[in-house]
Every structure is written in structure tokens, then in C-alpha cells.
Design a protein around this motif. Structure first.
Motif: not given
Length: 140
Positions: A92, A95, A98, A103, A106-107
Motif C-alpha cells: 500500500a 501504491h 493510497v 496507509v 486505508w488498510i
């Protein structure tokens, strides 16, 4: 090696089978047998019975200071949730879609959104995120 009382340990049957199919390497940065080497604290699964015959599956935790090597479909690494999340976080952060500052948030949102019902496991959701970034699949 410790065989856990439940033959699949802390994992769901679907997750253990998906780990076999995914053929994740324990150390993807290393080559050959070293990439497949498991050590103390790792879980691995194996299929009972002779090769080529579908048998029941067992999961064990390596607790002794010894090394186990993953070989074909008969013995495979079954990562813990924390091991999967480390890999998802590493992907992530690389990427572009993201945000760097969030991070982990987001995860967490991706994981929570991918649990389809109470029978799903966090490991399955994390494996979905990890495999989504494999070649031929859309990024997470």
C-alpha cells in the motif's frame, strides 16, 4: 513442531486452502529454498495421505528452533494475520492511489469492507488485499 488441538489451528478451512493455492513465499526477496524456509513462530499446513490423493489437512506451529521448507502442494506456509498485514502495508505504501499519511486507515477500511459475513476471517480479508496486487489483477 506442535500440532494444535484443532487440526486447522486458528484458521478457517477456506483460508488454509487459499494459502495453498496462492503459494505465498515466506521470504519473497530471497531466491530458491531460502524463499520457502519457515522458522520458529510460523504456521504451516500439510495434507495427510499419499501424494496425489486428497486427504485431510493439518496446521502446525513451529515452536522448536528448527527450519521447515515448503514443498509443492503437500506442505505450505499459512501466514498469521500480522504477517499478512505487514505485506499489505508494504504494498500500500508503494501504491500511488493510497495516501501516505493514512496507509493504515486505508488498510483498515479495505479489510472491514471486504468481510462479507460472520464466517469470514480477518486473514481471508487480508489475503484478498495482498492477492489483489498480483500481476493480472487490479491494484488494491
Amino acid at each position: 513442531m506442535t500440532v494444535l488441538p484443532d487440526s486447522l489451528g486458528p484458521f478457517t478451512p477456506a483460508y488454509v486452502e487459499r494459502c495453498r493455492v496462492a503459494r505465498l513465499q515466506r521470504r519473497p526477496g530471497e531466491a530458491g529454498a531460502d524463499a520457502r524456509r519457515l522458522e520458529r513462530g510460523d504456521f504451516y499446513a500439510w495434507r495427510l495421505g499419499p501424494p496425489g490423493v486428497s486427504g485431510s489437512v493439518r496446521v502446525s506451529l513451529i515452536v522448536e528452533p528448527r527450519t521447515v521448507y515448503v514443498v509443492d502442494d503437500r506442505l505450505w506456509w499459512t501466514p498469521r494475520l500480522d504477517q499478512l498485514l505487514q505485506r499489505v502495508e508494504a504494498l500500500a505504501t508503494k501504491h500511488p492511489t493510497v495516501p501516505d499519511a493514512s496507509v493504515r486507515e486505508w488498510i483498515a477500511r479495505q479489510l472491514a469492507g471486504s468481510l462479507r459475513d460472520a464466517a469470514d476471517s480477518w486473514e481471508e480479508a487480508a489475503l484478498d488485499l495482498l492477492l489483489a496486487d498480483r500481476p493480472g489483477r487490479p491494484p488494491p
